[in-house]
Scaffold this active site. Sequence first.
Site, short mmCIF file in Angstrom:
data_model
loop_
_atom_site.label_atom_id
_atom_site.label_comp_id
_atom_site.label_asym_id
_atom_site.label_seq_id
_atom_site.Cartn_x
_atom_site.Cartn_y
_atom_site.Cartn_z
N LYS A 20 0.84 -1.20 0.00
CA LYS A 20 0.00 0.00 0.00
C LYS A 20 0.88 1.26 0.00
O LYS A 20 2.10 1.17 0.23
CB LYS A 20 -0.94 -0.06 1.20
CG LYS A 20 -1.94 -1.25 1.13
CD LYS A 20 -2.81 -1.34 2.37
CE LYS A 20 -3.83 -2.48 2.26
NZ LYS A 20 -4.68 -2.56 3.48
N TYR A 60 -12.24 -2.99 -3.46
CA TYR A 60 -12.79 -3.06 -2.11
C TYR A 60 -14.32 -2.99 -2.09
O TYR A 60 -14.90 -2.56 -1.10
CB TYR A 60 -12.20 -1.95 -1.24
CG TYR A 60 -10.78 -2.22 -0.76
CD1 TYR A 60 -10.50 -3.35 0.02
CD2 TYR A 60 -9.74 -1.35 -1.03
CE1 TYR A 60 -9.21 -3.59 0.49
CE2 TYR A 60 -8.45 -1.59 -0.56
CZ TYR A 60 -8.19 -2.72 0.20
OH TYR A 60 -6.92 -2.95 0.68
N ASN A 123 -1.83 -0.24 7.29
CA ASN A 123 -1.30 -1.58 7.57
C ASN A 123 -0.46 -2.17 6.44
O ASN A 123 -0.28 -3.38 6.34
CB ASN A 123 -2.42 -2.52 8.03
CG ASN A 123 -3.50 -2.72 7.00
OD1 ASN A 123 -3.41 -2.22 5.88
ND2 ASN A 123 -4.54 -3.45 7.37
N HIS A 126 -1.67 -5.60 1.36
CA HIS A 126 -2.93 -6.32 1.09
C HIS A 126 -2.61 -7.73 0.62
O HIS A 126 -1.64 -7.95 -0.10
CB HIS A 126 -3.74 -5.61 -0.01
CG HIS A 126 -4.84 -6.49 -0.57
ND1 HIS A 126 -6.06 -6.61 0.05
CD2 HIS A 126 -4.87 -7.32 -1.65
CE1 HIS A 126 -6.81 -7.47 -0.65
NE2 HIS A 126 -6.11 -7.90 -1.68
N GLU A 137 -8.81 -10.52 -8.22
CA GLU A 137 -7.98 -9.32 -8.00
C GLU A 137 -6.81 -9.25 -8.99
O GLU A 137 -6.50 -8.17 -9.49
CB GLU A 137 -7.50 -9.30 -6.54
CG GLU A 137 -8.66 -9.08 -5.58
CD GLU A 137 -8.31 -9.30 -4.11
OE1 GLU A 137 -7.12 -9.56 -3.80
OE2 GLU A 137 -9.23 -9.22 -3.27
N1 UDP Z 1 -9.73 -1.12 7.19
C1 UDP Z 1 -9.83 0.06 7.93
N2 UDP Z 1 -10.58 0.07 9.08
C2 UDP Z 1 -11.22 -1.05 9.52
C3 UDP Z 1 -11.12 -2.23 8.77
C4 UDP Z 1 -10.37 -2.24 7.62
O1 UDP Z 1 -9.25 1.08 7.55
O2 UDP Z 1 -11.87 -0.98 10.56
C5 UDP Z 1 -8.92 -1.14 5.97
C6 UDP Z 1 -7.54 -1.76 6.19
O3 UDP Z 1 -6.61 -1.07 5.35
C7 UDP Z 1 -7.76 -3.19 5.70
C8 UDP Z 1 -8.70 -2.95 4.53
O4 UDP Z 1 -9.58 -1.91 4.97
O5 UDP Z 1 -6.53 -3.81 5.33
C9 UDP Z 1 -9.52 -4.13 4.08
O6 UDP Z 1 -10.19 -4.65 5.20
P1 UDP Z 1 -10.26 -6.23 5.45
O7 UDP Z 1 -11.20 -6.48 6.55
O8 UDP Z 1 -10.50 -6.93 4.14
O9 UDP Z 1 -8.77 -6.55 6.01
P2 UDP Z 1 -7.53 -7.32 5.35
O10 UDP Z 1 -8.10 -8.41 4.45
O11 UDP Z 1 -6.73 -6.31 4.59
O12 UDP Z 1 -6.76 -7.88 6.53
MG MG Z 2 -9.54 -8.29 2.95
#
Ligand code: UDP
Ligand code: MG
Length: 160
Positions: A20, A60, A123, A126, A137
């Site tokens: 990211k 997303y 974080n 991805h 994707e």
């Molecule tokens: N995210 C966020 N706040 C939240 C949950 C998710 O900003 O409360 C963002 C974060 O960057 C995350 C992304 O949205 O990596 C996608 O969310 P997901 O639940 O799919 O998490 P991931 O698969 O990336 O662990």
């Molecule tokens: Mg995810």
Amino acid sequence: QKCACFLVASEVEQTYIMIKPDGVQRGLVGEIISRFEKKGFLLKGLKLFQCPKDLAQEHYKDLKERPFFPNLIDYITSGPVVCMAWEGDGVVASARKLIGATNPLQAEPGTIRGDLAVQTGRNVVHGSDSPDNGKREIGLWFKEGELAQWESVQTPWLIE
Ligand code: UDP
Ligand code: MG
């Protein structure tokens, strides 16, 4: 959006991994790529890319009703990302383990997020959450001809 299946003729499992904008800005590109390289997965595609808003929204789309969605789209489009396709048996679940929990404060030490990040909204990386989403994707982020067909000389030393 239909899967661009011409990209993923391989029968072997593939996952979409993306560094990211915070990972790029913080100089973590080499560190993050090397985690997947050292594990032994096969790199199939790699590019530095400025993500347009509509692609971020499509990627997303399952999260579009969530309160953090607008911030998430701003974050992902705030600077270049590094797009990668990685291949190998079990690569989707294994990459998720290497990445660690969504909230970096909950991610185990030794994982990318556990070692390199502190906030869910920053974080650094991805990873696809299922083989079907891996295909979806990779089809979204890569165009025809952008994946390499090659074999690593390491393969016989990784897979018996
Ligand atoms: N995210 C966020 N706040 C939240 C949950 C998710 O900003 O409360 C963002 C974060 O960057 C995350 C992304 O949205 O990596 C996608 O969310 P997901 O639940 O799919 O998490 P991931 O698969 O990336 O662990
Ligand atoms: Mg995810």
